[in-house]
Enzyme design. Structure first.
Site, PDB file in Angstrom:
ATOM      1  N   ASP A 169       0.828  -1.214   0.000  1.00  0.00           N
ATOM      2  CA  ASP A 169       0.000   0.000   0.000  1.00  0.00           C
ATOM      3  C   ASP A 169       0.858   1.257   0.000  1.00  0.00           C
ATOM      4  OD1 ASP A 169       0.798  -0.770   2.655  1.00  0.00           O
ATOM      5  OD2 ASP A 169      -0.626   0.674   3.480  1.00  0.00           O
TER       6      ASP A 169
ATOM      7  N   ASP B  18       8.521   4.029  -1.320  1.00  0.00           N
ATOM      8  CA  ASP B  18       7.798   3.532  -0.136  1.00  0.00           C
ATOM      9  C   ASP B  18       6.516   2.846  -0.551  1.00  0.00           C
ATOM     10  OD1 ASP B  18       6.908   3.112   2.423  1.00  0.00           O
ATOM     11  OD2 ASP B  18       6.396   5.196   2.830  1.00  0.00           O
TER      12      ASP B  18
ATOM     13  N   GLU C  99       0.171  -1.233   5.689  1.00  0.00           N
ATOM     14  CA  GLU C  99       1.220  -0.712   6.580  1.00  0.00           C
ATOM     15  C   GLU C  99       0.980   0.740   6.935  1.00  0.00           C
ATOM     16  OE1 GLU C  99       5.012   1.153   7.850  1.00  0.00           O
ATOM     17  OE2 GLU C  99       3.818   1.668   6.094  1.00  0.00           O
TER      18      GLU C  99
HETATM   19 ZN   LIG Z   1       6.738   2.264   4.062  1.00  0.00          ZN
END
Ligand SMILES: [Zn+2]
Length: 490
Positions: free
Chosen positions: A125, A158, A192
Site C-alpha cells: 500500500d 515507499d 502498513e
Molecule cells: Zn513504508
C-alpha cells in the site's frame, strides 16, 4: 618546591597514561559486524531497465491506504494479477497465502528444515497524494513514468521499489535453478500505512505454526547520502524502532465569567502542565542503546581527531551528547521525545472554559515503556491541581533492540557493503513505525534497511511530492536481495 615538583611529575605521568589510553583506544577501534562476515555470493544477471519498467507498472495500481475510508481491494487484486503474470516462477514455486485482506505471505521451503527461515518484507500500500498537490509533481503520481534515470510516482520508494526488487531477485535466482537450503518467506503487507493489520496477522500465523525466522528484514533505514556524523555516504541498518504514545492532558475548572477568573483557569492549568512536562523531560544519552552502537560502528571511519573523541566516550561522553543533542534528529536518537500537537479549550472570549486540553505525542526510546512514560508525565504534573493525563488508544512500546553481533546482522552488513563498496555500515534507530514491529517476538532479530542510496531530495518525496527511485537504486536493491538470498539461504 620539591612537593610541587612531585605533584607536577605525577600530573605529567597521569596525562601520559590518559593520553596513551586515548590513543591506543583510538587506533584499535574495530567496525561492528566485521567479525563473522560471510563471503557474499555473486548476483544472477538482472535486467535493470526491465525491472524499472515493472516498478513503473506496479505504481499504476492505486493501492492507497486511507485513514478515513473503507478498504478497497480492487487495486490490490489488479496488482496481484500483474505480479503473478510478471513473476511466474516465484508465484509457482512459493506457496502463496492471503491470511487477511490482501496481504501476501509466500513461502519457499528449503531443503534443510533445521535452518531457520529468512523473512523478507515489503508493503504493497501507499499513502494518498495530498489534495491540491497533484500538479506539483513532475509526472502524475500514479502514471508510473520513467525520466532522467528515475522511476517517478507514489510508492516508487515507499515501498513498491522494495517489493519489486525482492521479486526480481527471487525470479532471477529461480531462473538459474536456485534451490534454497534455508526456507525463504516473503511477507507483503497491504495496510502498513494505516494499521498494519496484515503484518500482524502474518506474524500471528507464523507464530501459531511455531515458525521463528532467523531474521526479518523490512524497510526503515537506508544508505544516506550524506550522513552528518561522518560527512559521507553511510549505510544505516535499523536495529530497533521507537514506540508511540499519545496522551491527552486535561485541565478542568468550574468556568464562569472571565471578569472574575480563578487563580488558575483550565487553560492555564494545561499551560503549566506542558511547561512542567517540558522541564522534567526524559532522560537519555549515549550510555547504551542504538545511538551508542551507531557511534561505535562509525568511529573507525572518522578522521583522527573525531575518532579520538568517539573512541573514548568514557571520557568525552558529556561533550558528545551535547553535540549530538544540538540537532533534532540527534535528540530523537538519544531519548523519548515529547511534542504537544493539538491545543483546545474555550468557545468565547469572555467565558472561562470548564475544560481545556492538549494532545501530546511521544515517541518512546527503547529504554522507556508506555507505562513508565505515562508515570513520568503524571509525576511531572502532580503538583498542579485539576490536571489529569490519560493515554489515547493505539500506543505501542518501542521494539526490542536486535543484536549487532549475530550472523544475521553480519550477513546484511556484508551484503550492503557488496552493493555499496567502501561505504561504512552502522546500526541505527528507526524513528517511525514499520510493519516489522509485529514480528518482534516471532523472528529472532528484526532489521530495517533498504539498500538504496538516498539524498535529501529522494527522502523529501517519501510521503511527499515527486516520490522517485533512481534506476541505480533499483539495480542496487535487486542485486542486494539476490545476493542476500543466495548467500544466506544456500
Ligand atoms: Zn513504508
Amino acid at each position: 618546591m620539591r612537593i610541587f615538583g612531585r605533584a607536577l611529575l605525577a600530573l605529567l605521568a597521569l596525562v601520559a597514561v590518559v593520553g596513551g589510553v586515548l590513543v591506543v583506544r583510538t587506533l584499535t577501534v574495530k567496525p561492528i559486524g566485521a567479525e563473522g562476515a560471510p563471503k557474499i555470493a555473486a548476483a544472477p544477471p538482472i535486467d535493470v531497465d526491465r525491472a524499472a519498467q515493472r516498478l513503473a507498472m506496479a505504481i499504476r495500481f492505486q493501492t492507497i491506504s486511507r485513514q478515513d475510508q473503507a478498504f478497497d481491494p480492487a487495486p490490490f487484486d489488479g496488482l496481484h494479477a500483474f505480479l503473478r503474470e510478471t513473476y511466474p516462477l516465484t508465484f509457482s514455486k512459493f506457496t502463496v497465502e492471503t491470511p487477511v485482506g490482501r496481504s501476501l505471505l509466500m513461502t519457499l521451503p528449503g531443503s534443510d528444515p533445521s535452518l531457520k527461515p529468512m523473512l523478507l518484507m515489503a508493503h504493497q500500500d501507499v499513502v494518498p497524494v495530498d489534495t491540491g498537490s497533484e500538479d506539483k509533481w513532475r509526472a502524475p503520481p500514479f502514471a508510473g513514468a520513467i525520466a532522467d534515470g528515475y522511476v517517478l510516482g507514489r510508492g516508487a520508494t515507499d515501498d513498491k521499489g522494495t517489493l519489486i526488487a525482492i521479486l526480481e531477485a527471487t525470479e532471477a535466482l529461480l531462473a538459474q535453478g536456485f534451490t534454497p537450503k534455508r526456507t525463504i518467506i516473503l511477507a507483503f503487507g497491504h495496510d502498513e500505512e494505516v494499521s498494519g493489520s496484515g503484518a500482524k496477522a502474518m506474524a500471528e500465523l507464523l507464530k501459531s505454526r511455531g515458525v521463528t525466522p532467523w531474521f526479518a528484514l523490512d524497510e526503515g533505514l537506508a544508505i544516506v547520502d550524506r550522513f552528518p556524523l561522518t560527512g559521507k555516504t553511510t549505510a544505516l541498518i535499523g536495529i530497533a524502532e521507537k514506540g508511540y504514545l499519545t496522551v491527552k492532558v486535561t485541565g478542568v475548572d468550574v468556568g464562569g465569567h472571565s471578569s472574575m477568573p480563578p487563580r488558575l483557569t483550565a487553560a492555564e492549568k494545561v499551560a503549566k502542565a506542558l511547561v512542567a512536562i517540558d522541564d522534567k523531560g526524559f532522560p537519555g544519552g549515549l550510555e547504551s542503546g542504538p545511538a551508542r552502537l551507531m557511534l561505535e560502528a562509525l568511529t573507525p571511519d572518522l578522521p583522527f581527531a573525531q575518532r579520538l573523541v568517539m573512541a573514548n566516550l568514557w571520557l568525552f561522553r558529556p561533550v558528545v551528547e551535547g553535540e549530538v543533542g544540538k540537532s533534532r534528529a540527534g535528540e530523537a536518537l538519544m531519548r523519548t521525545t515529547v511534542a504537544p500537537t493539538i491545543l483546545a479549550g474555550g468557545t468565547k472570549e469572555n467565558v472561562l472554559p470548564q475544560e481545556a486540553s492538549a494532545i501530546v505525542n511521544l515517541r518512546l526510546h527503547p529504554r522507556d515503556t508506555m507505562e513508565s512514560a505515562l508515570a513520568r508525565l503524571r509525576a511531572a504534573v502532580a503538583g498542579i491541581e485539576g490536571v489529569t493525563i490519560e493515554p489515547l488508544p493505539r500506543g505501542q512500546n518501542a521494539s526490542p533492540v536486535s543484536t549487532t553481533t549475530g550472523d544475521a546482522y553480519a550477513l546484511i552488513a556484508a551484503t550492503a557493503q557488496a552493493v555499496a563498496p567502501g561505504v561504512p555500515v552502522a546500526p541505527g534507530l528507526v524513528l517511525g513505525a514499520t510493519d516489522s514491529r509485529h514480528f518482534a517476538g516471532v523472528a529472532e532479530n528484526v532489521y530495517r534497511f533498504a539498500p538504496a542510496v538516498f539524498t535529501d531530495a529522494d527522502l523529501a518525496g517519501i510521503h511527499g511530492t515527486d516520490e522517485r527511485l533512481s534506476i541505480a537504486n533499483i539495480k542496487r536493491m535487486t542485486t542486494f536481495y539476490a545476493q542476500l538470498v543466495a548467500t544466506g539461504a544456500s
